[in-house]
Enzyme design. Structure first.
Site, mmCIF file in Angstrom:
data_model
loop_
_atom_site.group_PDB
_atom_site.id
_atom_site.type_symbol
_atom_site.label_atom_id
_atom_site.label_comp_id
_atom_site.label_asym_id
_atom_site.label_seq_id
_atom_site.Cartn_x
_atom_site.Cartn_y
_atom_site.Cartn_z
ATOM 1 N N ASP A 164 -5.912 -26.978 2.987
ATOM 2 C CA ASP A 164 -4.600 -26.445 3.372
ATOM 3 C C ASP A 164 -3.497 -27.362 2.806
ATOM 4 O O ASP A 164 -3.723 -28.561 2.634
ATOM 5 C CB ASP A 164 -4.528 -26.413 4.900
ATOM 6 C CG ASP A 164 -3.312 -25.662 5.436
ATOM 7 O OD1 ASP A 164 -3.459 -24.490 5.816
ATOM 8 O OD2 ASP A 164 -2.213 -26.266 5.476
ATOM 9 N N ASP A 199 -2.088 -21.993 1.697
ATOM 10 C CA ASP A 199 -0.650 -22.190 1.544
ATOM 11 C C ASP A 199 -0.305 -23.232 0.478
ATOM 12 O O ASP A 199 0.871 -23.560 0.294
ATOM 13 C CB ASP A 199 0.012 -22.536 2.892
ATOM 14 C CG ASP A 199 -0.775 -23.531 3.714
ATOM 15 O OD1 ASP A 199 -1.755 -24.111 3.196
ATOM 16 O OD2 ASP A 199 -0.422 -23.735 4.892
ATOM 17 N N HIS A 213 -1.008 -28.457 4.223
ATOM 18 C CA HIS A 213 -0.604 -29.422 5.260
ATOM 19 C C HIS A 213 -1.792 -30.310 5.642
ATOM 20 O O HIS A 213 -2.938 -29.850 5.632
ATOM 21 C CB HIS A 213 -0.112 -28.692 6.504
ATOM 22 C CG HIS A 213 1.028 -27.754 6.252
ATOM 23 N ND1 HIS A 213 0.852 -26.396 6.077
ATOM 24 C CD2 HIS A 213 2.351 -27.989 6.125
ATOM 25 C CE1 HIS A 213 2.034 -25.828 5.861
ATOM 26 N NE2 HIS A 213 2.961 -26.767 5.878
ATOM 27 N N HIS A 272 -3.855 -28.426 13.197
ATOM 28 C CA HIS A 272 -2.783 -29.300 13.717
ATOM 29 C C HIS A 272 -2.923 -29.605 15.212
ATOM 30 O O HIS A 272 -2.219 -30.477 15.721
ATOM 31 C CB HIS A 272 -1.412 -28.672 13.479
ATOM 32 C CG HIS A 272 -1.029 -28.552 12.040
ATOM 33 N ND1 HIS A 272 -1.092 -29.608 11.155
ATOM 34 C CD2 HIS A 272 -0.595 -27.491 11.310
ATOM 35 C CE1 HIS A 272 -0.706 -29.198 9.941
ATOM 36 N NE2 HIS A 272 -0.411 -27.920 10.018
#
Ligand SMILES: [Zn+2]
Length: 217
Positions: free
Chosen positions: A75, A159, A77, A40
């Site tokens: 991931d 995740d 995200h 990120h």
């Protein structure tokens, strides 16, 4: 963050760069069990637990020695920071599967990079094994084959596991083993990203690593 976070982020990056050296030397796949995660962090800003964009920096480092790299990000995200940093880099493919809509709100299918080298595969909350695997076979593997990378860097976040308290996808431990098996024939450097149920995380990392050892693209 804590007083030790910056030092940990630098160590994570150092581990990733050493991993690039390791894999490019032909020593086999490498897995960096590091935190904080990195995908990120953009050029200008830390966000989403991430201080340094580890995967993107490892990709740029690898491009000093190979013609093409790919970053695969599974991931839950979207790796907005990796995409941001590699957006203009024609030699670096970025391929992401992620829950959509979800944090950090980037990763729409129409975001394809300055050279069409970005592949975003948004998936609705609740997506489980069959639909995920179909998307992986139909979208991820063709993009990886087209990229023909000299090194594959994986933003390996866990995740998307059904038991994860943050993510809303419904992958199983076995799915991560399956992912590893799909990409195991490529020279692969994996970097730990998310994964917040420690029991599921440990089992998924193990399954993934075993898949990497036995698989083929
Ligand atoms: Zn994540």
């Amino acid at each position: 963050m804590s007083a030790g976070s910056w030092r940990a982020a630098l160590a994570a990056l150092g581990c990733a760069l050493a991993g690039v050296d390791h894999v490019l030397a032909g020593c086999g796949p490498a897995f960096c069990a590091v935190r904080p995660p990195g995908h990120h962090a953009t050029r200008a800003r830390a966000m989403g637990f991430c201080l340094l964009s580890t995967a993107a920096l490892a990709a740029l480092y690898a491009l000093e020695r190979v013609d093409r790299v790919a970053v695969l990000d599974f991931d839950v995200h979207h790796g907005n920071g990796t995409q941001d940093i590699l957006w203009d880099e024609a030699r670096a493919a970025y391929i992401s599967t992620h829950q959509w809509p979800f944090y950090p709100s980037t990763g729409a299918e129409g975001e394809v990079g300055a050279h069409g080298q970005v592949t975003n595969i948004p998936l609705p909350a609740g997506t489980g094994s069959p639909a995920y695997r179909r998307a992986f076979l139909d979208r991820v593997l063709p993009a990886l084959r087209a990229a023909a990378p000299g090194l594959l860097i994986v933003s390996a976040g866990f995740d998307a596991h059904a038991d994860d308290p943050l993510g809303g996808l419904a992958l199983t431990t076995q799915d991560f083993g399956w992912i590893g098996a799909q990409i195991g024939a490529l020279p692969t450097l994996s970097l730990l990203e998310g994964g917040y149920n420690h029991t599921a995380l440990a089992a998924s990392v193990r399954a993934y690593a075993e898949g990497l050892k036995g698989g083929g693209l």
